[in-house]
Design a protein around this motif. Structure first.
Motif, short mmCIF file in Angstrom:
data_model
loop_
_atom_site.label_atom_id
_atom_site.label_comp_id
_atom_site.label_asym_id
_atom_site.label_seq_id
_atom_site.Cartn_x
_atom_site.Cartn_y
_atom_site.Cartn_z
N MET A 151 0.81 -1.21 0.00
CA MET A 151 0.00 0.00 0.00
C MET A 151 0.85 1.27 0.00
O MET A 151 0.38 2.33 -0.39
CB MET A 151 -0.96 -0.01 1.20
N LEU A 152 2.11 1.16 0.40
CA LEU A 152 3.02 2.31 0.31
C LEU A 152 3.22 2.68 -1.16
O LEU A 152 3.25 3.86 -1.52
CB LEU A 152 4.35 1.99 0.97
N SER A 153 3.35 1.66 -2.00
CA SER A 153 3.49 1.90 -3.44
C SER A 153 2.19 2.45 -4.02
O SER A 153 2.22 3.29 -4.94
CB SER A 153 3.91 0.61 -4.16
N VAL A 154 1.07 1.97 -3.53
CA VAL A 154 -0.23 2.49 -3.99
C VAL A 154 -0.33 3.99 -3.72
O VAL A 154 -0.79 4.76 -4.57
CB VAL A 154 -1.38 1.73 -3.31
N GLN A 155 0.13 4.41 -2.55
CA GLN A 155 0.10 5.83 -2.21
C GLN A 155 0.97 6.63 -3.18
O GLN A 155 0.59 7.72 -3.62
CB GLN A 155 0.56 6.03 -0.78
N GLU A 156 2.14 6.08 -3.51
CA GLU A 156 3.01 6.74 -4.48
C GLU A 156 2.35 6.79 -5.86
O GLU A 156 2.45 7.79 -6.58
CB GLU A 156 4.35 6.00 -4.56
N LEU A 169 2.18 3.16 -10.05
CA LEU A 169 0.95 3.58 -10.72
C LEU A 169 0.12 2.37 -11.13
O LEU A 169 -1.12 2.38 -11.02
CB LEU A 169 1.26 4.44 -11.94
N THR A 170 0.78 1.29 -11.56
CA THR A 170 0.05 0.07 -11.90
C THR A 170 -0.65 -0.49 -10.67
O THR A 170 -1.79 -0.97 -10.75
CB THR A 170 1.01 -0.98 -12.48
N ALA A 171 0.02 -0.44 -9.52
CA ALA A 171 -0.59 -0.93 -8.27
C ALA A 171 -1.81 -0.09 -7.90
O ALA A 171 -2.83 -0.61 -7.45
CB ALA A 171 0.43 -0.92 -7.14
N PHE A 172 -1.72 1.23 -8.09
CA PHE A 172 -2.86 2.10 -7.80
C PHE A 172 -4.04 1.77 -8.70
O PHE A 172 -5.19 1.69 -8.24
CB PHE A 172 -2.45 3.56 -7.97
N VAL A 173 -3.76 1.58 -9.98
CA VAL A 173 -4.83 1.22 -10.91
C VAL A 173 -5.41 -0.15 -10.55
O VAL A 173 -6.63 -0.35 -10.55
CB VAL A 173 -4.31 1.22 -12.36
N ALA A 174 -4.53 -1.11 -10.24
CA ALA A 174 -4.99 -2.47 -9.92
C ALA A 174 -5.85 -2.49 -8.67
O ALA A 174 -6.79 -3.29 -8.56
CB ALA A 174 -3.79 -3.40 -9.76
N LEU A 175 -5.54 -1.63 -7.71
CA LEU A 175 -6.32 -1.59 -6.47
C LEU A 175 -7.79 -1.31 -6.75
O LEU A 175 -8.67 -1.81 -6.03
CB LEU A 175 -5.76 -0.50 -5.55
#
Length: 244
Positions: free
Chosen positions: A45-50, A117-123
């Motif tokens: 989730m740290l990467s999601v925030q980024e 950014l991929t992690a944010f989209v995937a979330l």
């Protein structure tokens, strides 16, 4: 020692993975499952925030609107066919194409920025069923991915199917062999101490059987991802996931 481990593994014999299909989340310990469920404890989730910061800095909403609405289920539908290129792209490659189209700097494949950014989209697709596109143009690429999944490679002469179908649920070097469903990517692996893509996992597997890993963004990696998503159709997305 590693060779001996693989030799013993081969001697175990085949045991076809039984339905129902099980994601990597379902085969983890209760403690790791709890860590993934708790967004305050899941290191991904740290990467999601980024990634959310990049979404704002790069003004992605200008085209895509509010992420929680416009991106719902998007990650569950990739890889998808790109008509301009005449081939499938995975989600990270689609983000790169968006940047190229806008004439903006393109993040490198498997870079921290692209993974975030991929992690944010995937979330935004968490809990959604994997739903590969019903697109006839993808058929030959899916077939090539299936052939790659079943092809023996490397000095150990093993295929993806031999590990993740025939021997799923058994142990290798003390670790459980999963069924290999890509429900959680990009994900944080404790082994890596970092967020990583499915491409990284596939390249690691190739190295593990002593084969030459495919280059990042090689067609083979996208075709394998495409097949794996078809194989996991209907399973719930849990990205960005945590894995051992």
């Amino acid at each position: 020692m590693r060779f001996v481990t693989w030799l013993l593994f081969l001697m175990l014999g085949a045991a076809v993975a039984a339905e129902p299909r099980r994601s990597g989340y379902e085969t983890m310990s209760p403690a790791l499952q709890q860590m993934q469920r708790d967004d305050a404890s899941n290191p991904a989730m740290l990467s999601v925030q980024e990634g959310q910061v990049l979404w704002q800095q790069w003004n992605c909403a200008r085209c895509h609107g509010e992420a929680g609405r416009s991106l719902r289920g998007v990650a569950a539908r990739y890889p998808a066919f790109d008509a301009a290129l005449g081939r499938p792209l995975n989600l990270a490659q689609r983000i790169q194409q968006c940047r190229r189209r806008d004439g903006a700097p393109v993040p490198a494949s498997d870079s921290e920025a692209l993974l975030s950014l991929t992690a944010f989209v995937a979330l935004q697709s968490r809990g959604q069923p994997i739903a590969p596109p019903d697109d006839a143009r993808l058929a030959p690429f899916v077939e090539r991915g299936r052939a790659l999944f079943e092809r023996r490679i490397g000095q150990l002469n093993l295929s993806c199917a031999q590990c993740h179908e025939q021997r799923a649920g058994q142990k290798l070097g003390g670790s459980l062999i999963p069924q290999g469903h890509p429900t959680g990517y990009p994900l944080y692996r404790l082994e890596w101490q970092a967020l990583g893509s499915l491409q990284r996992r596939l390249r690691n597997c190739a190295s593990g059987v002593r084969a030459e890993p495919w280059a990042l963004d090689a067609p083979e990696l996208v075709e394998l991802e495409l097949y794996l998503m078809r194989r996991a159709a209907g399973m719930a997305m849990d990205a960005p996931a945590l894995r051992p």
